[in-house]
Design a protein around this motif. Structure first.
Motif, mmCIF file in Angstrom:
data_model
loop_
_atom_site.group_PDB
_atom_site.id
_atom_site.type_symbol
_atom_site.label_atom_id
_atom_site.label_comp_id
_atom_site.label_asym_id
_atom_site.label_seq_id
_atom_site.Cartn_x
_atom_site.Cartn_y
_atom_site.Cartn_z
ATOM 1 N N GLY A 70 1.032 -1.250 -0.054
ATOM 2 C CA GLY A 70 0.028 0.174 -0.180
ATOM 3 C C GLY A 70 0.913 1.481 0.189
ATOM 4 O O GLY A 70 0.539 2.450 0.602
ATOM 5 N N LEU A 71 1.963 1.236 -0.723
ATOM 6 C CA LEU A 71 2.804 2.432 -0.708
ATOM 7 C C LEU A 71 2.598 3.096 -1.797
ATOM 8 O O LEU A 71 2.504 2.639 -3.233
ATOM 9 C CB LEU A 71 4.398 1.911 -0.436
ATOM 10 C CG LEU A 71 4.793 1.116 0.567
ATOM 11 C CD1 LEU A 71 5.878 0.570 0.475
ATOM 12 C CD2 LEU A 71 4.495 1.855 1.898
ATOM 13 N N GLN A 72 2.821 4.548 -1.872
ATOM 14 C CA GLN A 72 2.496 5.391 -3.082
ATOM 15 C C GLN A 72 3.866 5.313 -3.757
ATOM 16 O O GLN A 72 4.914 5.674 -3.039
ATOM 17 C CB GLN A 72 2.460 6.649 -2.667
ATOM 18 C CG GLN A 72 0.857 6.700 -1.948
ATOM 19 C CD GLN A 72 -0.020 6.555 -3.130
ATOM 20 O OE1 GLN A 72 -0.148 7.075 -4.029
ATOM 21 N NE2 GLN A 72 -1.266 5.875 -2.711
ATOM 22 N N PHE A 73 3.780 5.222 -5.039
ATOM 23 C CA PHE A 73 4.965 5.042 -5.901
ATOM 24 C C PHE A 73 5.893 6.335 -5.842
ATOM 25 O O PHE A 73 7.135 6.298 -5.502
ATOM 26 C CB PHE A 73 4.784 4.726 -7.250
ATOM 27 C CG PHE A 73 5.912 4.702 -8.565
ATOM 28 C CD1 PHE A 73 6.663 3.664 -8.309
ATOM 29 C CD2 PHE A 73 5.878 5.988 -9.165
ATOM 30 C CE1 PHE A 73 7.626 3.800 -9.381
ATOM 31 C CE2 PHE A 73 7.251 6.107 -9.829
ATOM 32 C CZ PHE A 73 7.836 4.841 -9.935
ATOM 33 N N ASP A 74 5.123 7.673 -5.996
ATOM 34 C CA ASP A 74 5.878 8.745 -5.967
ATOM 35 C C ASP A 74 6.570 9.183 -4.636
ATOM 36 O O ASP A 74 7.773 9.553 -4.818
ATOM 37 C CB ASP A 74 4.947 9.824 -6.384
ATOM 38 C CG ASP A 74 4.777 9.867 -7.854
ATOM 39 O OD1 ASP A 74 5.207 9.094 -8.723
ATOM 40 O OD2 ASP A 74 3.648 10.354 -8.304
ATOM 41 N N THR A 75 5.973 8.759 -3.472
ATOM 42 C CA THR A 75 6.671 8.916 -2.303
ATOM 43 C C THR A 75 7.882 7.851 -2.232
ATOM 44 O O THR A 75 8.965 8.572 -1.604
ATOM 45 C CB THR A 75 5.597 8.697 -1.200
ATOM 46 O OG1 THR A 75 4.600 9.182 -1.449
ATOM 47 C CG2 THR A 75 6.071 8.775 0.289
ATOM 48 N N VAL A 76 7.928 6.783 -2.459
ATOM 49 C CA VAL A 76 8.983 5.786 -2.397
ATOM 50 C C VAL A 76 10.204 6.426 -3.414
ATOM 51 O O VAL A 76 11.203 6.558 -2.999
ATOM 52 C CB VAL A 76 8.492 4.355 -2.685
ATOM 53 C CG1 VAL A 76 9.753 3.659 -2.794
ATOM 54 C CG2 VAL A 76 7.549 4.014 -1.685
ATOM 55 N N ALA A 77 9.876 6.871 -4.671
ATOM 56 C CA ALA A 77 10.699 7.300 -5.514
ATOM 57 C C ALA A 77 11.301 8.509 -5.188
ATOM 58 O O ALA A 77 12.419 8.509 -5.235
ATOM 59 C CB ALA A 77 10.110 7.518 -6.976
ATOM 60 N N GLU A 78 10.702 9.220 -4.399
ATOM 61 C CA GLU A 78 11.351 10.648 -3.874
ATOM 62 C C GLU A 78 12.183 10.384 -2.852
ATOM 63 O O GLU A 78 13.366 10.859 -2.749
ATOM 64 C CB GLU A 78 10.352 11.785 -3.476
ATOM 65 C CG GLU A 78 10.748 12.654 -2.723
ATOM 66 C CD GLU A 78 11.997 13.485 -3.513
ATOM 67 O OE1 GLU A 78 12.841 14.207 -3.042
ATOM 68 O OE2 GLU A 78 11.929 13.536 -4.720
ATOM 69 N N ALA A 79 11.902 9.401 -1.911
ATOM 70 C CA ALA A 79 12.842 8.943 -0.804
ATOM 71 C C ALA A 79 14.043 8.245 -1.183
ATOM 72 O O ALA A 79 15.189 8.527 -0.861
ATOM 73 C CB ALA A 79 12.084 7.975 -0.020
ATOM 74 N N ALA A 80 13.852 7.421 -2.319
ATOM 75 C CA ALA A 80 15.355 6.781 -3.040
ATOM 76 C C ALA A 80 15.753 7.772 -3.670
ATOM 77 O O ALA A 80 17.102 7.803 -3.531
ATOM 78 C CB ALA A 80 14.589 5.849 -4.239
ATOM 79 N N ARG A 81 15.371 8.839 -4.379
ATOM 80 C CA ARG A 81 15.984 9.779 -4.843
ATOM 81 C C ARG A 81 17.034 10.556 -3.996
ATOM 82 O O ARG A 81 18.125 10.803 -4.253
ATOM 83 C CB ARG A 81 15.193 10.858 -5.608
ATOM 84 C CG ARG A 81 15.845 11.992 -6.432
ATOM 85 C CD ARG A 81 15.086 13.373 -6.621
ATOM 86 N NE ARG A 81 14.738 13.913 -5.133
ATOM 87 C CZ ARG A 81 15.780 14.536 -4.438
ATOM 88 N NH1 ARG A 81 17.120 14.754 -5.203
ATOM 89 N NH2 ARG A 81 15.728 15.138 -3.463
ATOM 90 N N ALA A 82 16.391 10.909 -2.791
ATOM 91 C CA ALA A 82 17.106 11.748 -1.913
ATOM 92 C C ALA A 82 18.256 10.931 -1.222
ATOM 93 O O ALA A 82 19.204 11.259 -0.908
ATOM 94 C CB ALA A 82 16.184 12.155 -0.742
ATOM 95 N N VAL A 83 18.204 9.386 -1.089
ATOM 96 C CA VAL A 83 19.214 8.784 -0.706
ATOM 97 C C VAL A 83 20.428 8.563 -1.623
ATOM 98 O O VAL A 83 21.539 8.807 -1.608
ATOM 99 C CB VAL A 83 18.694 7.329 -0.288
ATOM 100 C CG1 VAL A 83 19.943 6.437 -0.214
ATOM 101 C CG2 VAL A 83 17.732 7.354 0.678
ATOM 102 N N LEU A 84 20.074 8.734 -2.944
ATOM 103 C CA LEU A 84 20.953 8.563 -4.092
ATOM 104 C C LEU A 84 21.849 10.052 -3.936
ATOM 105 O O LEU A 84 22.849 9.952 -4.290
ATOM 106 C CB LEU A 84 20.286 8.326 -5.258
ATOM 107 C CG LEU A 84 20.131 6.902 -5.572
ATOM 108 C CD1 LEU A 84 19.404 6.795 -7.021
ATOM 109 C CD2 LEU A 84 21.172 5.962 -5.704
ATOM 110 N N ALA A 85 21.146 10.928 -3.807
ATOM 111 C CA ALA A 85 21.725 12.281 -4.065
ATOM 112 C C ALA A 85 22.500 12.679 -3.050
ATOM 113 O O ALA A 85 23.492 13.478 -3.159
ATOM 114 C CB ALA A 85 20.458 13.501 -4.278
ATOM 115 N N ALA A 86 22.369 12.064 -1.870
ATOM 116 C CA ALA A 86 23.243 12.098 -0.650
ATOM 117 C C ALA A 86 24.560 11.582 -0.863
ATOM 118 O O ALA A 86 25.580 11.627 -0.062
ATOM 119 C CB ALA A 86 22.445 11.648 0.678
ATOM 120 N N GLU A 87 24.610 10.736 -1.605
ATOM 121 C CA GLU A 87 26.019 10.010 -2.069
ATOM 122 C C GLU A 87 27.009 11.114 -2.484
ATOM 123 O O GLU A 87 26.746 11.559 -3.443
ATOM 124 C CB GLU A 87 25.795 8.788 -2.982
ATOM 125 C CG GLU A 87 24.932 7.613 -2.484
ATOM 126 C CD GLU A 87 25.777 6.541 -1.832
ATOM 127 O OE1 GLU A 87 26.838 6.726 -1.791
ATOM 128 O OE2 GLU A 87 25.080 5.692 -1.166
#
Length: 551
Positions: free
Chosen positions: A417-434
């Motif tokens: 029941g997770l929203q795709f855009d919410t998870v994608a934005e969270a993943a983006r933030a993790v990658l951008a922090a690398e």
């Protein structure tokens, strides 16, 4: 005063006379069509190498372009993931990966996770040679047309031939309706595939019967110039070359081999000799197919693969790469001499570019005081999943990396029941922090263009195809590369060392000499050649005609 006026008028008259004696190349209509377009690619050649060794060039190799042709010193790819297949798909289509569908050399199907190869097609096989499931055998994955396709539609008598040490280097420039021949590392032959024909023509069989690759068995690749000439390059045998090392002279074939075999034929790609063979096969194609022999223009696309293999193994900064470039220069001089004799200097136009540049190896960048390194894809994926699990309570929401993008598990998100855009934005933030990641953008951002003006955003949009690319596209920071077991240096970024490649042109009837300093893009080549050939640009082209006749 009268004498000054007389002198001024005389000077003006002399200037007008000089201009009259130096007539510029005619317009396309006046010049007529070339009988042959010779389209040359040096795989993995950064623009910086073209000018770095200019004082060591032969009189009529690269110097033909630099001294008597047009050269564009600020030519770039306009997209971010600069790899071989994407570049070869752009050159003669004028389109970037968001249109061509060739987003990388290989990628994964976002729905099944299965591997996809850029020119893979299991319905076709190599003629007379073994074919593996992911070998490149057809242009099926190329979604757009090339200049050659437009030319052949306008006049079916025109021929389009692609030749390369790599399947993708031959297949993609040849387009949908041309014919591709590629070097076979199992046999040292050149072969086409059943996509194009059921059997080779006689001239191909005759060429392969000569076993030309075998003459290099136990041959030595020796430097062309004295040692002092290579002082501007990195010396041989650097510790970061690894256990296999790398130095000249280099013997083709290992001492234990008593005859040529697949290991030897493969090793020729990391030397000047596979490129010699490609140009010999090109000469055979000109004779066998009678290219440039009538009033229907032909296209001969030749991608010389060796420089890419050399640069991956030892870097563009190495003495080996320096010497390989000089060997290429002498090969081109001999090839041009033969073209002048067989086709005629006024009957063909030659254009040369590269599919991507090359980064300096991290060790070299570090020695220059720059932040540089290697990023593990598997470890990065692990860190992303660990952070996503902390936030959303689901393991492995990120499935895999594909063509410089992260692919999320849509099925798992739906189950939780997770929203795709919410998870994608969270993943983006993790990658951008690398630290090794320069930028990352989500599918929604790329689809809507909502981050216009952000770092590398436009280039990354042009690399991203909504149907086959992943959910979070990323670009590496400058001087970083993904870890690799076979490469000490690579490419694939939006940074100038990867995007800045040569665009060189020669053909006195169509090209006026001189450097062009304005920024241009590789996508501009296709509409330019279309204009020279008197046909419409390819339908998906996004380039603009290059000023072959002057700025």
């Amino acid at each position: 005063m009268k004498s000054l006026r007389t002198l001024t008028l005389l000077s003006a008259a002399l200037l007008l006379a000089a201009c009259a004696n130096q007539a510029p190349p005619a317009t396309s209509a006046q010049a007529g069509k070339p009988k042959l377009v010779v389209f040359l690619v040096v795989d993995g050649l950064p623009q910086r190498q073209v000018t770095a060794y200019r004082d060591q060039l032969a009189p009529d190799g690269f110097a033909r372009f630099l001294d008597r042709g047009a050269w564009f010193s600020d030519a770039h790819y306009g997209y971010s993931f600069t790899v071989t297949a994407a570049g070869h798909a752009t050159m003669l289509t004028g389109a970037y990966p968001h249109r061509t569908g060739i987003i990388g050399n290989e990628w994964k199907d976002v729905n099944t996770g299965q591997d996809v190869y850029c020119t893979g097609d299991t319905s076709a096989t190599y003629i007379g040679n073994k074919t593996q499931p992911l070998d490149g055998t057809s242009p099926r994955n190329l979604k757009v047309e090339t200049v050659g396709d437009v030319l052949r539609r306008a006049d079916p008598r025109s021929k389009v031939i692609g030749i390369s040490g790599k399947d993708r280097g031959a297949i993609l420039p040849a387009g949908k309706t041309g014919t591709a021949y590629m070097y076979m590392t199992g046999t040292g032959e050149f072969a086409s595939t059943t996509h194009y024909m059921p059997a080779h023509p006689a001239w191909v069989n005759a060429f392969n019967a000569g076993k030309r690759a075998d003459r290099y068995f136990k041959a030595e690749w020796k430097p062309l110039l004295p040692d002092a000439a290579y002082a501007r390059s990195i010396p041989d045998s650097q510790p970061w070359y690894g256990p296999a090392g790398g130095k000249l002279p280099m013997t083709m074939g290992v001492p234990a081999d008593d005859k040529p075999g697949p290991a030897f034929y493969s090793a020729l790609l990391r030397s000047p000799y596979a490129d010699v063979l490609s140009l010999e096969f090109a000469r055979a194609a000109i004779a066998g197919e009678q290219l440039g022999a009538d009033d229907a223009p032909d296209i001969l696309a030749i991608s010389l693969s060796g420089h890419d293999y050399v640069n991956h193994r030892w870097s563009a900064e190495s003495r080996l790469s320096h010497d390989h470039f000089l060997h290429l220069d002498r090969m081109l001089e001999a090839f041009f001499r033969d073209l002048d004799a067989t086709i005629g200097r006024d009957n063909y136009i030659a254009v040369l570019t590269a599919d991507h540049g090359f980064m300096p190896p991290p060790e070299v960048s570090q020695s220059r005081g720059l932040t540089a390194g290697r990023l593990s894809g598997s470890q990065t994926l692990g860190r992303v999943n660990a952070e996503l699990e902390k936030r959303f309570g689901a393991p492995k929401l990120a499935q895999f990396l594909s063509a410089s993008a992260l692919v999320l598990d849509r099925k798992l998100m739906a189950e939780r029941g997770l929203q795709f855009d919410t998870v994608a934005e969270a993943a983006r933030a993790v990658l951008a922090a690398e630290p090794a990641i320069a930028a990352a953008y989500t599918r929604r951002e790329l689809e809507t263009g909502s981050r216009a003006g952000a770092p590398f955003f436009e280039a990354m949009r042009k690399s991203w195809n909504r149907d086959i690319s992943g959910d979070v596209q990323y670009a590496l920071a400058a001087n970083w590369m993904m870890t690799s077991s076979s490469s000490i240096a690579t490419h694939g970024s939006p940074h100038p060392y990867d995007t800045n490649v040569p665009i060189l042109a020669w053909g006195p009837r169509w090209v006026s000499p001189g450097q062009r300093a304005a920024r241009v893009e590789v996508a501009d080549i296709a509409p330019t050649l279309a204009a020279v050939l008197g046909v419409a640009p390819p339908s998906a082209s996004e380039g603009r005609p290059l000023p072959f006749r002057g700025p």
